[in-house]
Design an enzyme around this catalytic site. Structure first.
Site, PDB file in Angstrom:
ATOM      1  N   GLU A  65       1.185  -0.566  -5.257  1.00  8.70           N
ATOM      2  CA  GLU A  65       0.250   0.516  -5.571  1.00  8.70           C
ATOM      3  C   GLU A  65       1.109   1.681  -6.050  1.00  8.70           C
ATOM      4  O   GLU A  65       1.517   2.540  -5.274  1.00  8.70           O
ATOM      5  CB  GLU A  65      -0.565   0.925  -4.338  1.00  8.70           C
ATOM      6  CG  GLU A  65      -1.678   1.891  -4.702  1.00  8.70           C
ATOM      7  CD  GLU A  65      -2.196   2.720  -3.545  1.00  8.70           C
ATOM      8  OE1 GLU A  65      -1.598   2.737  -2.463  1.00  8.70           O
ATOM      9  OE2 GLU A  65      -3.217   3.394  -3.765  1.00  8.70           O
ATOM     10  N   ASP A 106       0.829  -1.206   0.000  1.00  9.05           N
ATOM     11  CA  ASP A 106       0.000   0.000   0.000  1.00  9.05           C
ATOM     12  C   ASP A 106       0.863   1.255   0.000  1.00  9.05           C
ATOM     13  O   ASP A 106       1.846   1.336   0.751  1.00  9.05           O
ATOM     14  CB  ASP A 106      -0.871  -0.036   1.272  1.00  9.05           C
ATOM     15  CG  ASP A 106      -1.834   1.118   1.357  1.00  9.05           C
ATOM     16  OD1 ASP A 106      -2.688   1.225   0.465  1.00  9.05           O
ATOM     17  OD2 ASP A 106      -1.744   1.915   2.313  1.00  9.05           O
TER      18      ASP A 106
HETATM   19  C1  GLC Z   1      -3.978   3.417  -0.424  1.00  5.41           C
HETATM   20  C2  GLC Z   1      -5.249   2.605  -0.309  1.00  5.41           C
HETATM   21  C3  GLC Z   1      -6.357   3.523   0.120  1.00  5.41           C
HETATM   22  C4  GLC Z   1      -6.005   4.098   1.476  1.00  5.41           C
HETATM   23  C5  GLC Z   1      -4.629   4.771   1.436  1.00  5.41           C
HETATM   24  C6  GLC Z   1      -4.119   5.025   2.808  1.00  5.41           C
HETATM   25  O1  GLC Z   1      -4.052   4.381  -1.386  1.00  5.41           O
HETATM   26  O2  GLC Z   1      -5.526   1.975  -1.525  1.00  5.41           O
HETATM   27  O3  GLC Z   1      -7.594   2.887   0.162  1.00  5.41           O
HETATM   28  O4  GLC Z   1      -6.968   5.028   1.871  1.00  5.41           O
HETATM   29  O5  GLC Z   1      -3.661   3.956   0.819  1.00  5.41           O
HETATM   30  O6  GLC Z   1      -3.763   3.818   3.405  1.00  5.41           O
END
Ligand code: GLC
Length: 566
Positions: free
Chosen positions: A292, A232
């Site tokens: 991500e 993440d």
């Molecule tokens: C990433 C996740 C998202 C979350 C953010 C903070 O972007 O996909 O859903 O709010 O991280 O953890």
């Protein structure tokens, strides 16, 4: 840690055998072409709150996921990525973790997780967890200790600084969730840094103790049998230690803050050292790291693969999701770019943070056909696709109509301009029963009215449904070497309406032709440079789309997938 204690007690023989299996299987190619399992696998993201509720409390859970494994297997899924299911105050619905080595009681227990992993393994489905590496919850024992005093053992595990002056944060950095990225804490009269919600303090990855702890978490789950992680918010792991102000850009964001370029708190080069270390550990277990990774161009994406592919195996290509119109030219450009990247492409068209593909590409009239068109595209490209739950039945983004109904912190702060992400996180639509068969209790988010027409039960019976189409394409993908491993060769590159390409593996070629217009199209395929001359034998097609000699006729938004030989 509490979770570790549970594991030692509860593990027994099963874990020993899982352990041995993972060590032996390390990096064994999955096919004669030398591809790894994660290159041939189809991934599926499960947002556990919304997938299936086994104990009827209105919130999905792990036993719910286990009960749907046969559905997933039958659909053609090889790996599930479960969004965070760890103990959490749920301020950001699990992306605020208060214990990395346990399961939140609302989702079940570690024993439920083990059962899910075991049942998944029986069906050949890999389990991937969501590793929230950038920050913890403000209720994590590390942070509770950190904030307790300037001299606490965990003080330097987070980023604490004095304000610039009384009442003024240390610098101008803004949070992704609106407002300053600094929260003043009166206990010690300092500010702590949070890229996201104030309840999600950023870890200090410059502290070796933080690294050790997080690498320990990685190993803990790998030993338990998981096949990898979706990492993440990796872009934001590091911040400039001198806290330079970010350059201010013209205009305001949805939260009313002055826009800024995240020059000093995003994509810092140190991120890559951490990714290399996480990868080393993953490699010991033949595990995959998915990122991500919000990149601006392919050069940036390449950095996430690392020199010699020693960082992320699957950094998501979000540039693909930025093509928000049915434009063959735009898609050709993106596909060519990612095919030229230094690693294996990773395609997503929807996830829990963005408006669903059904809405982004749908024209309001041919949405179901367009949903098949998009499946025909990203499931036939060279690369690993990551599906999002409900995409296979044409679920829609259904945002709340009133501010008081919003659950997502992003929507609460950003309303009305930013309505948050509730709309793409609504309960999975299993059937036409009450609450779409998701739960017998009132679901945590309302079920969209579309469940009457778009649900698993009805679509399973309809050979022309979006679901049946996904199944056909995925079946073909699993059995066809050209679709799995073949090169991507674009055809008819100037056609403004039809996106056509070959996937070529040795003597086999799969032809994919996608009509991105609302008008029937007939295109004569230019195969002159491809070495293939036969007419295409139809394997999967929508409506009346068909091949006639070296031409293909496509319905409006039609799909044709066929086989060519030399
Ligand atoms: C990433 C996740 C998202 C979350 C953010 C903070 O972007 O996909 O859903 O709010 O991280 O953890």
């Amino acid at each position: 840690m509490q979770g570790k204690f549970h594991w030692i007690l509860g593990c027994g023989l099963l874990c020993v055998s899982l352990l041995t299996a993972s060590a032996q299987d390390t990096a064994k190619p999955a096919d004669p072409g030398g591809h790894q399992w994660w290159q041939n696998a189809v991934f599926y993201e499960i947002y556990p709150r919304s997938f299936a509720d086994s104990n009827n409390d209105g919130i999905g859970d792990l036993n719910g996921v286990t009960s749907k494994l046969d559905y997933l297997k039958n659909l053609g899924v090889d790996a599930i990525w479960i969004s965070p299911c760890f103990p959490s105050p749920q301020k950001d619905f699990g992306y605020d973790v208060s214990d990395y080595e346990n399961i939140d009681p609302m989702y079940g227990t570690l024993a439920d997780f083990d059962r899910l992993a075991r049942e998944a393994k029986k069906r050949g489905i890999h389990v991937i967890l969501d590793f929230v590496v950038n920050h913890t919850s403000d209720q994590h024992p590390w942070f509770l200790d950190s904030k307790s005093s300037r001299a606490s053992a965990h003080r330097d595990w987070y980023i604490w600084r004095d304000g610039k002056a009384a009442g003024q944060p240390p610098n101008n950095w803004i949070s992704d969730f609106g407002g300053s990225a600094w929260q003043f804490d009166p206990t010690t009269n300092q500010y702590y840094y949070h890229m996201f919600e104030a309840a999600q303090p950023d870890l200090n990855w410059r502290n070796p103790a933080v690294k050790d702890a997080m690498f320990g978490v990685e190993r803990w789950w790998l030993k338990r049998g998981v096949s990898g992680f979706r990492l993440d918010a990796v872009d934001t792991l590091f911040e400039d230690p001198d806290l330079h102000d970010n350059p201010v850009l013209p205009g305001k964001n949805a939260f009313g803050d002055a826009k800024e370029e995240n020059k000093y708190n995003d994509k810092l080069p140190e991120v890559h050292d951490v990714l290399r270390q996480l990868r080393k550990i993953a490699d010991e277990y033949d595990a995959v790291l998915i990122g991500e990774t919000w990149t601006d161009d392919i050069a940036e994406l390449n950095r996430y693969y690392g020199d010699g592919n020693n960082e992320l195996q699957l950094p998501m290509d979000f540039l693909f999701t930025t093509v928000n119109k049915l434009s063959p030219a735009e898609f050709r450009k993106q596909i060519a770019a990612v095919n030229g990247a230094s690693g294996w492409p990773t395609f997503v068209i929807s996830n829990h943070d963005i408006v669903r593909s059904y809405n982004r590409y749908g024209d309001g009239e041919h949405n179901d056909q367009i949903a098949k068109l998009m499946a025909g595209l990203y499931l036939t490209l060279r690369g690993t696709p990551i599906m999002y739950y409900g995409e296979e039945i044409g679920m829609t983004t259904t945002p709340p109509a009133r501010k008081e109904d919003v659950k997502d912190p992003l929507g609460i702060t950003g309303w009305p301009e930013e309505k948050g992400r509730d709309g793409e996180r609504t309960p999975m639509q299993w059937n036409e029963d009450e609450n779409a068969g998701f739960s017998k209790a009132t679901p945590w988010l309302p079920v969209p009215p579309s469940y009457k027409t778009h649900n698993v039960a009805d679509e399973s019976r309809d050979p022309d449904s979006i679901l049946s189409f996904y199944k056909k394409v995925l079946k073909l993908r699993h059995t066809n070497r050209a679709l799995l491993n073949g090169d991507y060769i674009p055809l008819n590159e100037n056609d403004p309406n039809v996106l056509a390409y070959l996937r070529v593996y040795k003597n086999q070629a799969m032809l994919v032709a996608l009509n991105m217009s609302g008008v029937e199209q007939t295109v004569s395929l230019d195969l002159s440079k491809s070495g293939f001359s036969s007419a295409a034998k139809s394997l999967v097609a929508t409506g009346n789309s068909a091949a006639i000699g070296h031409a293909v006729t496509l319905d409006p938004y039609g799909v044709f997938i066929g086989q060519l030989t030399k």
